[in-house]
Scaffold this active site. Structure first.
Site, PDB file in Angstrom:
ATOM      1  N   PRO A 149      37.090  38.713  46.839  1.00  0.00           N
ATOM      2  CA  PRO A 149      35.823  39.330  46.032  1.00  0.00           C
ATOM      3  C   PRO A 149      34.842  39.862  47.264  1.00  0.00           C
ATOM      4  CG  PRO A 149      35.721  36.902  46.708  1.00  0.00           C
ATOM      5  CD  PRO A 149      37.010  37.372  47.170  1.00  0.00           C
ATOM      6  N   LYS A 174      44.138  43.204  48.707  1.00  0.00           N
ATOM      7  CA  LYS A 174      43.394  44.126  47.985  1.00  0.00           C
ATOM      8  C   LYS A 174      41.915  43.578  47.764  1.00  0.00           C
ATOM      9  CE  LYS A 174      41.517  45.340  44.374  1.00  0.00           C
ATOM     10  NZ  LYS A 174      40.050  45.814  44.351  1.00  0.00           N
ATOM     11  N   GLU A 177      36.503  46.719  45.486  1.00  0.00           N
ATOM     12  CA  GLU A 177      36.038  48.001  45.775  1.00  0.00           C
ATOM     13  C   GLU A 177      34.598  48.000  46.103  1.00  0.00           C
ATOM     14  OE1 GLU A 177      35.840  47.057  41.315  1.00  0.00           O
ATOM     15  OE2 GLU A 177      37.133  46.732  43.098  1.00  0.00           O
ATOM     16  N   SER A 228      35.940  36.498  39.214  1.00  0.00           N
ATOM     17  CA  SER A 228      35.456  36.004  37.975  1.00  0.00           C
ATOM     18  C   SER A 228      36.879  35.301  37.091  1.00  0.00           C
ATOM     19  CB  SER A 228      34.855  36.885  37.252  1.00  0.00           C
ATOM     20  OG  SER A 228      35.799  37.893  37.084  1.00  0.00           O
ATOM     21  N   VAL A 243      56.897  36.416  35.975  1.00  0.00           N
ATOM     22  CA  VAL A 243      56.882  34.744  36.400  1.00  0.00           C
ATOM     23  C   VAL A 243      56.542  34.555  37.950  1.00  0.00           C
ATOM     24  CG1 VAL A 243      58.510  32.511  35.711  1.00  0.00           C
ATOM     25  CG2 VAL A 243      58.695  34.876  34.761  1.00  0.00           C
ATOM     26  N   GLU A 249      41.021  30.844  41.987  1.00  0.00           N
ATOM     27  CA  GLU A 249      39.795  30.170  42.344  1.00  0.00           C
ATOM     28  C   GLU A 249      38.824  31.069  41.774  1.00  0.00           C
ATOM     29  OE1 GLU A 249      36.406  29.791  43.430  1.00  0.00           O
ATOM     30  OE2 GLU A 249      36.911  30.099  45.403  1.00  0.00           O
ATOM     31  N   CYS A 283      30.542  31.053  44.356  1.00  0.00           N
ATOM     32  CA  CYS A 283      31.216  30.332  43.381  1.00  0.00           C
ATOM     33  C   CYS A 283      30.852  28.950  43.137  1.00  0.00           C
ATOM     34  CB  CYS A 283      32.594  30.323  43.452  1.00  0.00           C
ATOM     35  SG  CYS A 283      33.576  31.966  43.170  1.00  0.00           S
ATOM     36  N   LYS A 452      39.322  23.223  34.585  1.00  0.00           N
ATOM     37  CA  LYS A 452      38.842  23.680  33.488  1.00  0.00           C
ATOM     38  C   LYS A 452      38.981  25.389  33.783  1.00  0.00           C
ATOM     39  CE  LYS A 452      35.312  21.230  32.567  1.00  0.00           C
ATOM     40  NZ  LYS A 452      34.138  20.604  32.031  1.00  0.00           N
ATOM     41  N   GLU A 459      43.330  26.088  47.470  1.00  0.00           N
ATOM     42  CA  GLU A 459      43.124  26.439  48.821  1.00  0.00           C
ATOM     43  C   GLU A 459      42.674  25.520  49.850  1.00  0.00           C
ATOM     44  OE1 GLU A 459      42.719  31.276  48.151  1.00  0.00           O
ATOM     45  OE2 GLU A 459      40.955  30.069  47.874  1.00  0.00           O
TER      46      GLU A 459
END
Length: 486
Positions: A149, A174, A177, A228, A243, A249, A283, A452, A459
């Site tokens: 993120p 990745k 952006e 998100s 698969v 997270e 988060c 949830k 991690e």
């Protein structure tokens, strides 16, 4: 203005394609350009990482050899971490004091997982079959796609990259952006530390153009994502076609439960740090303050007294206490949620959209709402900004019910000097991490992850490398196999 290009096979690639501007959140001005990669670039990066996994320098390394590489990277980071500070701040606007705090210890994450790599060994297995033994061999997946993120790109990358490499995988990253520069600068340092070509590749661009292509690639073997809950659903759906296992997270709407027997000064500090550090762009932000009714007025008064004078300013200035939000779309989102809360009837005790008027850039100051009902958007949805919502309780059971009344379950805080009560409440909370009388701690030895809609998998912690390994059971017979058809 610098143009950042993809880092593949140990070098920055030449780039003649489209670019995405990176905007300095403190000024609203473009400061660099990043490559807008696509599915063809994803294919090239994944295939390069797969070759490195199967042959060449990386494939030839033992666990000890991989640990040596991670230690070498840690050495470089310990000496040169300051080179990474300004690119991250220019991208996401985080305060320099916070970024320096993170980056001065960045090397320790890689050092930790170097030590963990040296512990890897086959696992003996118990079975009850006479004349047969079995051993579990720990095998890397292959190519891991790591999607990070914009709020803490290099810190969160360390949680993914260090154990994935320690396990023997290769990794294609990745970054968002909205904040890619520091990750590319980090890749440069990793190469200078001696990481062989293909062990770490970095592609930039939009999720739907290059991120999805990476996740869906037939050679991708594992995906780890932080972002998100909406993004997590997309990643999980894309990975499921092949698969491919994922670790997610995701978001949070974390409660801070404050009892009337708390140490008030400690609690105020904890609540402030939980929601207003990083401008709430974390988060685990403690965005729901659930306070015992008997001390609500005193606690709120202290919070307002501390939050009102916090100084907004240039995130590169060490005296700045309030930095901008990371990007303009996020500014619009947070502003809209604040305005909706007012329309819904919540009482705004401190309005951060007013306290920063006149500032250039994407600023919102500390915001506190009282009289928030549990059906309001501001209570139920993640803001990811400096917005605190207040509710009160009378009994312990009511506090637990309020805290658990959420679609999320990432973190929670408990403030009480009654250790038995705090332990009871911690057991009852539906959160992956519960802090008692402090907040926001993180360590490589302690797992991070949610219940949830805050995601699945963990991690860090003692099983962090295991998350990037598969077990191959090898059976050996020590006596002749009898004729099955005598």
């Amino acid at each position: 203005m610098r143009t950042y290009t993809p880092f593949v096979s140990g070098e920055f690639q030449q780039w003649t394609g489209e670019t995405i501007p990176s905007v300095n959140p403190a000024t609203g001005q473009e400061w660099s350009l990043i490559a807008r990669c696509n599915a063809a670039d994803a294919d090239a990066a994944i295939r390069d990482a797969d070759r490195a996994f199967r042959q060449g320098q990386w494939a030839a390394l033992s666990a000890e050899g991989r640990a040596d590489k991670l230690d070498a990277l840690a050495d470089v980071l310990e000496e040169r971490w300051e080179e990474l500070v300004e690119p991250e701040i220019m991208d996401n606007g985080k305060r320099i004091t916070e970024v320096r705090g993170q980056f001065s210890g960045l090397h320790s994450w890689y050092r930790h997982f170097a030590a963990e790599a040296r512990k890897l060994a086959p696992v003996s297995q118990n079975n009850s079959i006479p004349g047969v033994t079995s051993v579990g061999h720990l095998m890397p997946y292959g190519v891991v796609v790591a999607i990070t993120p914009w709020n803490s790109p290099l810190m969160i990358l360390a949680w993914k990259l260090a154990p994935a490499l320690a396990a023997g995988n290769t990794v294609v990253v990745k970054p968002s952006e909205m904040a890619s520069a520091s990750t590319l600068e980090f890749a440069r340092l990793a190469h200078e530390a001696g990481f062989p070509p293909g062990a770490l590749n970095v592609l930039t661009g939009f999720g739907h153009e290059v991120g999805e292509a990476l996740v869906r690639h037939p050679l991708t073997r594992k995906v780890t994502f932080t972002g998100s809950d909406m993004g997590g659903r997309k990643v999980a759906n894309a990975a499921s076609d092949n698969v491919v296992p994922t670790t997610l997270e995701l978001g949070g709407k974390s409660p801070q439960v404050v009892f009337d027997d708390c140490d008030l000064d400690v609690s105020v500090n904890g609540v402030l740090s939980g929601i207003f550090l990083s401008n709430g762009q974390t988060c685990v932000a403690g965005s729901r303050l659930i306070v015992q009714a008997s001390i609500k007025d005193k606690l709120i008064s202290r919070l307002l007294e501390r939050a009102r004078p916090l100084k907004p300013g240039d995130p590169l200035d060490p005296s700045t206490q309030i930095a901008p939000l990371a990007n303009e779309p996020h500014l619009r989102k947070v502003t809209a949620m604040i305005e909706q809360a007012k329309l819904d009837g919540a009482r705004c005790l401190l309005d951060g959209t007013e306290t920063v008027k006149g500032l250039t850039g994407y600023y919102i100051g500390p915001t506190i709402f009282d009289q928030v009902s549990q059906d309001m958007e501001i209570w139920r949805e993640e803001v990811f900004g400096p917005v605190l919502c207040v509710a009160t309780f009378e009994s312990e059971d009511e506090a637990i019910a309020l805290a658990n009344d959420s679609d999320y379950g990432l973190a929670a805080g408990i403030w009480s000097t009654d250790t038995a009560k705090a332990a009871r409440v911690a057991d009852a909370l539906c959160s992956g991490t519960v802090y008692i009388n402090h907040y926001r701690s993180v360590d490589p030895g302690s797992p991070i992850g949610g219940f949830k809609q805050s995601g699945y998998g963990r991690e860090l912690g003692p099983d962090a490398i295991s998350d990037f390994l598969q077990v191959k059971s090898v059976w050996t017979g020590s006596s002749p196999v009898p004729d099955p058809f005598p």
